[in-house]
Scaffold this active site. Structure first.
Site, PDB file in Angstrom:
ATOM      1  N   GLN A 266      58.067 -52.274  22.465  1.00 34.11           N
ATOM      2  CA  GLN A 266      57.563 -52.826  24.042  1.00 34.11           C
ATOM      3  C   GLN A 266      58.347 -54.026  24.493  1.00 34.11           C
ATOM      4  O   GLN A 266      57.881 -55.043  23.614  1.00 34.11           O
ATOM      5  CB  GLN A 266      56.054 -52.795  24.397  1.00 34.11           C
ATOM      6  CG  GLN A 266      55.657 -51.362  24.439  1.00 34.11           C
ATOM      7  CD  GLN A 266      55.886 -50.546  25.652  1.00 34.11           C
ATOM      8  OE1 GLN A 266      56.639 -50.867  26.481  1.00 34.11           O
ATOM      9  NE2 GLN A 266      55.319 -49.393  25.797  1.00 34.11           N
ATOM     10  N   GLU A 317      55.704 -38.520  15.427  1.00 34.47           N
ATOM     11  CA  GLU A 317      57.030 -39.000  16.240  1.00 34.47           C
ATOM     12  C   GLU A 317      58.234 -38.344  15.537  1.00 34.47           C
ATOM     13  O   GLU A 317      58.476 -38.393  14.363  1.00 34.47           O
ATOM     14  CB  GLU A 317      57.157 -40.562  16.082  1.00 34.47           C
ATOM     15  CG  GLU A 317      58.424 -41.284  16.291  1.00 34.47           C
ATOM     16  CD  GLU A 317      58.718 -40.944  17.833  1.00 34.47           C
ATOM     17  OE1 GLU A 317      60.096 -40.584  18.139  1.00 34.47           O
ATOM     18  OE2 GLU A 317      57.924 -41.296  18.922  1.00 34.47           O
ATOM     19  N   ASP A 367      52.004 -41.272  24.492  1.00 31.26           N
ATOM     20  CA  ASP A 367      52.863 -42.144  24.931  1.00 31.26           C
ATOM     21  C   ASP A 367      54.372 -41.710  25.159  1.00 31.26           C
ATOM     22  O   ASP A 367      55.201 -42.157  24.147  1.00 31.26           O
ATOM     23  CB  ASP A 367      52.892 -43.228  24.332  1.00 31.26           C
ATOM     24  CG  ASP A 367      53.409 -44.498  25.146  1.00 31.26           C
ATOM     25  OD1 ASP A 367      54.017 -44.313  25.959  1.00 31.26           O
ATOM     26  OD2 ASP A 367      53.430 -45.690  24.542  1.00 31.26           O
ATOM     27  N   CYS A 393      55.327 -44.457  31.557  1.00 32.20           N
ATOM     28  CA  CYS A 393      56.024 -45.430  32.327  1.00 32.20           C
ATOM     29  C   CYS A 393      56.767 -44.848  33.507  1.00 32.20           C
ATOM     30  O   CYS A 393      57.462 -45.451  34.183  1.00 32.20           O
ATOM     31  CB  CYS A 393      57.013 -45.921  31.252  1.00 32.20           C
ATOM     32  SG  CYS A 393      58.387 -44.443  30.680  1.00 32.20           S
TER      33      CYS A 393
END
Length: 435
Positions: A266, A317, A367, A393
């Site tokens: 981030q 991931e 996320d 986002c």
């Protein structure tokens, strides 16, 4: 409104859209005007006509909005920021509205704006710890580096970026004052600031992305970067997977987070810590021995701090380098009951559905990238977790996915965090509870 000819119009801008275009109305039809702010009276040229709306480019501002303020940045034609002439307080209200309107229009979920908690960024300048710049080596060996002009592929050289971290601006200055082998070419360069850590001063990594096959002048630039004391690592993009892992953040809770050059983290550290606090507080209010599944986990940004020795935490991931970093963080911090796996979240859910359905799966954290997680939702519903924490986002894909979950989950909290001051981008985290 008066129409000057077939394509040029005079129009009053009434509101702003997600994506930053101003919106006016011509005979009841919405017209989206790039670079216009609510309150502006503008002359605009229609560039696209659709049945329900039109798109236009700004020709000139006839009368400026009372909202407009002096820009703190001289590069108003740069495409990096959209709202340098809008007050930050107004930007925050727009971002809150984007989320509320997306939930209503796309998600069919009605929330009052006061039901959405807003978290301003503690700083609105020099906050980005990572930027992607466009560069040009000129005929004389000098270098221009900056961003694309708004709505174009034209490069705008900059001397100092108002939203980039100070360490990055020092490297921008280094590059633009460098002289390299005279071989004209374009390139991209990703700069990331690694904050001060223990005895290490603030440093920057540099990943060079050649646009052309020739690299003579970029080889010269790479050597200049490697020899500078502010550079922690520099290399070409083809070698970035072999880049070392470095400590990146010493969080106030004592955890050390790691990353590597070219890897996602981030860009606003203070807001990222706020996001973690919000997620931790929600989880701490639940039984401490729950099973947490972290989808699209990256390098463990949202789940590392949840390992309290009692919870079982699993992160998933598909980026193998991110998983390598997450596993390194687990080992370094001596965390128990937490593991990370290199697999796409969708494949993991498909392959582990029966096993996960039998576990005491209380919390799923997701996320996902901007595209959202639509394909995963069928499996999430079958797994039936008690709670879902969805960080996003993009308000539009967030709202779409929440609509798919809405018959089985209700919204407990919506948090909006301003990760990206002076731009239309906004980060949200929504907490869902099984009905």
């Amino acid at each position: 409104m008066e129409q000057f000819d077939r394509t040029t119009i005079e129009i009053a801008i009434e509101k702003v859209a997600f994506g930053s275009q101003g919106i006016g109305f011509l005979d009841g039809k919405a017209v989206f005007v790039a670079e216009a702010l609510p309150g502006d009276l503008v002359e605009a040229e229609i560039v696209k006509n659709k049945k329900n709306y039109s798109e236009a480019k700004l020709v000139r501002i006839i009368k400026k909005s009372s909202l407009r303020v002096s820009s703190p940045c001289p590069y108003l034609s740069c495409g990096g920021c959209q709202w340098l002439e809008a007050p930050v307080s107004t930007q925050l209200e727009w971002k809150k509205s984007f989320v509320a309107e997306a939930l209503s229009r796309v998600g069919k979920i009605e929330l009052q704006k006061q039901e959405i908690n807003l978290h301003p960024s503690p700083t609105t300048s020099f906050y980005r710890n990572r930027v992607l710049l466009r560069g040009t080596v000129r005929q004389d060996g000098s270098i221009g580096v900056g961003y694309f002009k708004k709505a174009s592929r034209t490069q705008i050289p900059v001397e100092n970026c108002y939203i980039a971290a100070n360490g990055i601006n020092r490297i921008i200055d280094l590059i633009r004052n460098a002289r390299v082998s005279s071989e004209e070419q374009k390139f991209r360069i990703e700069l990331q600031e690694f904050p001060k850590f223990e005895d290490r001063e603030c440093q920057v990594s540099a990943v060079l992305h050649p646009v052309e096959k020739k690299t003579k002048s970029l080889d010269s630039l790479l050597q200049i970067l490697k020899s500078h004391s502010d550079i922690i690592w520099a290399g070409y993009s083809k070698g970035v997977l072999d880049a070392p892992i470095f400590p990146f953040e010493l969080a106030p809770d004592g955890l050390v987070y790691f990353t590597a050059p070219g890897q996602f983290f981030q860009v606003n550290l203070l807001q990222n810590y706020k996001l973690r606090q919000i997620v931790e507080k929600f989880c701490d209010d639940l039984p401490s021995d729950t099973f947490v599944l972290d989808l699209f986990c990256g390098s463990g940004n949202l789940s590392l701090s949840l390992a309290n020795g009692l919870r079982s935490v699993v992160g998933v991931e598909q980026n193998t380098k991110s998983i390598q970093i997450a596993s390194h963080s687990v080992s370094y911090n001596k965390l128990k009951g937490i593991s990370y796996h290199a697999e796409s979240s969708l494949n993991y859910l498909k392959n582990k559905l029966n096993l996960l359905s039998k576990k005491n799966l209380k919390i799923v954290i997701a996320d996902p990238p901007r595209a959202g997680m639509k394909e995963c939702i069928t499996f999430l519903l079958k797994m039936n977790p008690d709670y879902i924490i969805y960080a996003s986002c993009d308000p539009l894909t967030l709202a779409r996915d929440l609509n798919l979950l809405s018959h089985k989950y209700r919204i407990k909290n919506v948090e909006v965090l301003d990760f990206f001051p002076h731009t239309y981008h906004v980060e949200s985290v929504v907490f869902l509870q099984k009905v």
